[in-house]
Write a protein that holds these residues in place. Structure first.
Motif, PDB file in Angstrom:
ATOM      1  N   ALA A 152       0.820  -1.222   0.000  1.00 58.93           N
ATOM      2  CA  ALA A 152       0.000   0.000   0.000  1.00 58.93           C
ATOM      3  C   ALA A 152       0.847   1.264   0.000  1.00 58.93           C
ATOM      4  N   ALA A 153       2.133   1.152   0.375  1.00 61.04           N
ATOM      5  CA  ALA A 153       2.985   2.351   0.453  1.00 61.04           C
ATOM      6  C   ALA A 153       3.417   2.847  -0.913  1.00 61.04           C
ATOM      7  N   PHE A 154       3.269   2.013  -1.948  1.00 56.90           N
ATOM      8  CA  PHE A 154       3.835   2.384  -3.239  1.00 56.90           C
ATOM      9  C   PHE A 154       3.053   3.455  -3.990  1.00 56.90           C
ATOM     10  N   GLY A 155       2.003   4.010  -3.350  1.00 59.45           N
ATOM     11  CA  GLY A 155       1.370   5.216  -3.863  1.00 59.45           C
ATOM     12  C   GLY A 155       2.292   6.415  -3.646  1.00 59.45           C
ATOM     13  N   HIS A 156       3.338   6.218  -2.869  1.00 57.78           N
ATOM     14  CA  HIS A 156       4.374   7.235  -2.641  1.00 57.78           C
ATOM     15  C   HIS A 156       5.574   6.838  -3.505  1.00 57.78           C
ATOM     16  N   PRO A 157       6.280   7.819  -4.110  1.00 58.80           N
ATOM     17  CA  PRO A 157       7.386   7.439  -5.003  1.00 58.80           C
ATOM     18  C   PRO A 157       8.609   6.824  -4.323  1.00 58.80           C
ATOM     19  N   ALA A 158       8.776   7.031  -3.010  1.00 60.97           N
ATOM     20  CA  ALA A 158      10.023   6.536  -2.401  1.00 60.97           C
ATOM     21  C   ALA A 158       9.804   6.093  -0.956  1.00 60.97           C
ATOM     22  N   PRO A 159       8.943   5.080  -0.753  1.00 66.34           N
ATOM     23  CA  PRO A 159       8.667   4.698   0.645  1.00 66.34           C
ATOM     24  C   PRO A 159       9.751   3.802   1.237  1.00 66.34           C
ATOM     25  N   PHE A 160       9.878   3.853   2.577  1.00 72.94           N
ATOM     26  CA  PHE A 160      10.675   2.869   3.306  1.00 72.94           C
ATOM     27  C   PHE A 160       9.949   1.528   3.234  1.00 72.94           C
TER      28      PHE A 160
ATOM     29  N   GLY B 275       5.780   8.771 -16.696  1.00 69.33           N
ATOM     30  CA  GLY B 275       5.996  10.174 -16.367  1.00 69.33           C
ATOM     31  C   GLY B 275       6.726  10.220 -15.054  1.00 69.33           C
ATOM     32  N   VAL B 276       6.848  11.397 -14.493  1.00 70.57           N
ATOM     33  CA  VAL B 276       7.604  11.548 -13.266  1.00 70.57           C
ATOM     34  C   VAL B 276       6.682  12.041 -12.177  1.00 70.57           C
ATOM     35  N   GLU B 277       6.675  11.353 -11.048  1.00 67.53           N
ATOM     36  CA  GLU B 277       5.911  11.889  -9.928  1.00 67.53           C
ATOM     37  C   GLU B 277       6.895  12.456  -8.925  1.00 67.53           C
ATOM     38  N   TYR B 278       6.766  13.732  -8.609  1.00 69.58           N
ATOM     39  CA  TYR B 278       7.595  14.293  -7.551  1.00 69.58           C
ATOM     40  C   TYR B 278       6.669  14.763  -6.451  1.00 69.58           C
ATOM     41  N   TYR B 279       7.265  15.200  -5.305  1.00 72.12           N
ATOM     42  CA  TYR B 279       6.439  15.345  -4.112  1.00 72.12           C
ATOM     43  C   TYR B 279       5.437  16.486  -4.196  1.00 72.12           C
ATOM     44  N   SER B 280       5.884  17.686  -4.581  1.00 72.36           N
ATOM     45  CA  SER B 280       4.970  18.834  -4.604  1.00 72.36           C
ATOM     46  C   SER B 280       5.580  19.993  -5.375  1.00 72.36           C
ATOM     47  N   GLU B 281       4.802  21.051  -5.519  1.00 68.39           N
ATOM     48  CA  GLU B 281       5.315  22.293  -6.121  1.00 68.39           C
ATOM     49  C   GLU B 281       5.644  23.304  -5.016  1.00 68.39           C
ATOM     50  N   ASP B 282       5.455  22.908  -3.767  1.00 71.14           N
ATOM     51  CA  ASP B 282       5.622  23.806  -2.622  1.00 71.14           C
ATOM     52  C   ASP B 282       7.086  24.240  -2.494  1.00 71.14           C
ATOM     53  N   GLU B 283       7.316  25.550  -2.357  1.00 66.36           N
ATOM     54  CA  GLU B 283       8.714  26.001  -2.296  1.00 66.36           C
ATOM     55  C   GLU B 283       9.406  25.618  -0.989  1.00 66.36           C
ATOM     56  N   ARG B 284       8.614  25.208   0.034  1.00 68.33           N
ATOM     57  CA  ARG B 284       9.214  24.752   1.296  1.00 68.33           C
ATOM     58  C   ARG B 284       9.673  23.291   1.190  1.00 68.33           C
ATOM     59  N   ASP B 285       9.245  22.627   0.104  1.00 68.47           N
ATOM     60  CA  ASP B 285       9.601  21.214  -0.119  1.00 68.47           C
ATOM     61  C   ASP B 285      11.108  21.130  -0.397  1.00 68.47           C
ATOM     62  N   LEU B 286      11.802  20.281   0.374  1.00 63.32           N
ATOM     63  CA  LEU B 286      13.255  20.112   0.182  1.00 63.32           C
ATOM     64  C   LEU B 286      13.599  19.673  -1.235  1.00 63.32           C
TER      65      LEU B 286
ATOM     66  N   LEU C  40       4.698  17.574   4.353  1.00 66.05           N
ATOM     67  CA  LEU C  40       4.049  18.723   3.706  1.00 66.05           C
ATOM     68  C   LEU C  40       2.825  18.313   2.893  1.00 66.05           C
ATOM     69  N   SER C  41       2.765  17.052   2.495  1.00 65.74           N
ATOM     70  CA  SER C  41       1.777  16.645   1.501  1.00 65.74           C
ATOM     71  C   SER C  41       0.533  16.002   2.122  1.00 65.74           C
ATOM     72  N   SER C  42      -0.646  16.605   1.850  1.00 66.57           N
ATOM     73  CA  SER C  42      -1.882  16.032   2.388  1.00 66.57           C
ATOM     74  C   SER C  42      -2.180  14.697   1.701  1.00 66.57           C
ATOM     75  N   LYS C  43      -1.726  14.570   0.467  1.00 66.63           N
ATOM     76  CA  LYS C  43      -1.942  13.308  -0.271  1.00 66.63           C
ATOM     77  C   LYS C  43      -1.231  12.141   0.433  1.00 66.63           C
ATOM     78  N   TYR C  44       0.029  12.389   0.879  1.00 70.47           N
ATOM     79  CA  TYR C  44       0.760  11.301   1.545  1.00 70.47           C
ATOM     80  C   TYR C  44       0.227  11.063   2.950  1.00 70.47           C
ATOM     81  N   LYS C  45      -0.273  12.127   3.585  1.00 70.15           N
ATOM     82  CA  LYS C  45      -0.863  11.940   4.914  1.00 70.15           C
ATOM     83  C   LYS C  45      -2.100  11.033   4.788  1.00 70.15           C
ATOM     84  N   GLN C  46      -2.910  11.304   3.753  1.00 70.59           N
ATOM     85  CA  GLN C  46      -4.107  10.466   3.544  1.00 70.59           C
ATOM     86  C   GLN C  46      -3.727   9.019   3.271  1.00 70.59           C
ATOM     87  N   LEU C  47      -2.710   8.849   2.432  1.00 71.16           N
ATOM     88  CA  LEU C  47      -2.242   7.496   2.109  1.00 71.16           C
ATOM     89  C   LEU C  47      -1.813   6.781   3.398  1.00 71.16           C
ATOM     90  N   ALA C  48      -1.035   7.497   4.228  1.00 68.11           N
ATOM     91  CA  ALA C  48      -0.549   6.909   5.480  1.00 68.11           C
ATOM     92  C   ALA C  48      -1.727   6.546   6.381  1.00 68.11           C
TER      93      ALA C  48
END
Ligand SMILES: C[S@@+](CC[C@H](N)C(=O)[O-])C[C@H]1O[C@@H](n2cnc3c(N)ncnc32)[C@H](O)[C@@H]1O
Length: 280
Positions: free
Chosen positions: A40-48, A169-180, A93-101
């Motif tokens: 179920a974690a693989f909805g995130h591009p780089a899960p532990f 395509g490429v999935e990256y975390y966000s467009e947020d400028e606070r995103d590392l 930072l991402s509400s999408k990953y929080k929901q997934l978690a």
């Protein structure tokens, strides 16, 4: 006859392991291990992977202690902590990953504010207000490589017997400028990471440990020894470097990057770079 069974040492303030179990986890490498709950974690591009993080948490904490992950993503750190009877606090930072978690936590019967806390926000700010923790394990975005290397989403080719299919395509975390992952230069990425880890350092109890999971990668097509940069910035904060474990990922595809002209490495492992907070 001498008793050769390993025993728990009552002087052990670090973990709940017997001598034999402790010794096994001092190895400088281990093989990454999958389990059914990872899927179920693989909805995130780089899960532990859960089992990998369980090993680290069992080494660096005792039951009931609190684990922090300031880049919580799919929530794997919280699940590994829960499986071992530890509490956790995560930030992303991402509400999408929080929901997934949270969908993963519900399946496990994990209770918010009892078993875990997951705060949506910028770690740089949120870390200033959290309670002290006993262990930090985390993996930051690898600068902007998800954007640059096109290593993102691949078509699922598992029915055809392949690990993964052609690029979608490429999935990256966000467009947020606070995103590392969205810092313009590698230097800016390191500086923001240093500031975040400084705030994390202030919340780590004394004599406790912190593990950063990261591999080397290329910046502007040049190979960078990211490990040395991380050790430099963490020791500047005040952490003591205590050794790197190599997490072997022997199931990744090999790319003929430089062939047949030049050597270009295929990264098949992550470095788990370990630190300790030792205040005089
Ligand atoms: C490599 S991923 C971590 C994946 C996580 N270990 C897991 O098991 O899913 C890095 C995460 O950092 C988050 N992130 C980036 N910048 C952040 C910031 N300033 N504060 C909090 N989270 C951030 C991203 O949204 C992303 O989910």
């Amino acid at each position: 006859m001498r008793n050769t069974e390993s025993r728990y040492d009552p002087r052990n303030t670090l973990n709940d392991l017997t001598g034999k179990e402790w010794l096994k986890l001092t190895k400088s490498f281990f093989l990454s291990e999958k389990c059914a709950d990872d899927k179920a974690a693989f909805g995130h591009p780089a899960p532990f992977l859960i089992k990998d993080i369980e090993k680290m948490i069992s080494l660096f904490t005792k039951k009931g202690m609190k684990v922090l992950d300031p880049f919580m993503g799919s929530g794997t750190t919280a699940i590994a902590a829960y499986n071992l009877g530890r509490k956790s606090i995560g930030i992303d930072l991402s509400s999408k990953y929080k929901q997934l978690a949270e969908s993963r936590f519900i399946k496990k019967g994990m209770k918010e504010n009892i078993d875990y806390e997951y705060i949506l926000g910028d770690s740089l700010e949120v870390l200033k207000d959290i309670d002290p923790v006993d262990y930090i394990i985390t993996s930051p975005p690898y600068h902007n490589i998800l954007k640059n290397n096109s290593k993102g989403l691949r078509k699922d080719a598992s029915e055809k017997g392949f690990r993964s299919g052609s690029r979608l395509g490429v999935e990256y975390y966000s467009e947020d400028e606070r995103d590392l992952g969205n810092q313009q230069s590698f230097g800016e990425f390191l500086e923001l990471f240093r500031k975040i880890m400084f705030n994390a350092y202030n919340k780590l109890n004394n004599k406790k440990y912190c593990s950063i999971v990261i591999s080397d990668f290329t910046v502007d097509k040049k190979e960078v020894c990211v490990q040395s940069d991380i050790v430099n910035l963490m020791t500047k904060i005040g952490f003591e470097f205590v050794g790197t474990m190599v997490l072997l990922q022997d199931n990744k595809p090999l790319y003929p990057f430089g062939y047949p002209y030049a050597f270009k490495i295929n990264h098949m492992h992550q470095n788990i770079i370990n630190f300790r907070k030792v205040e005089k």
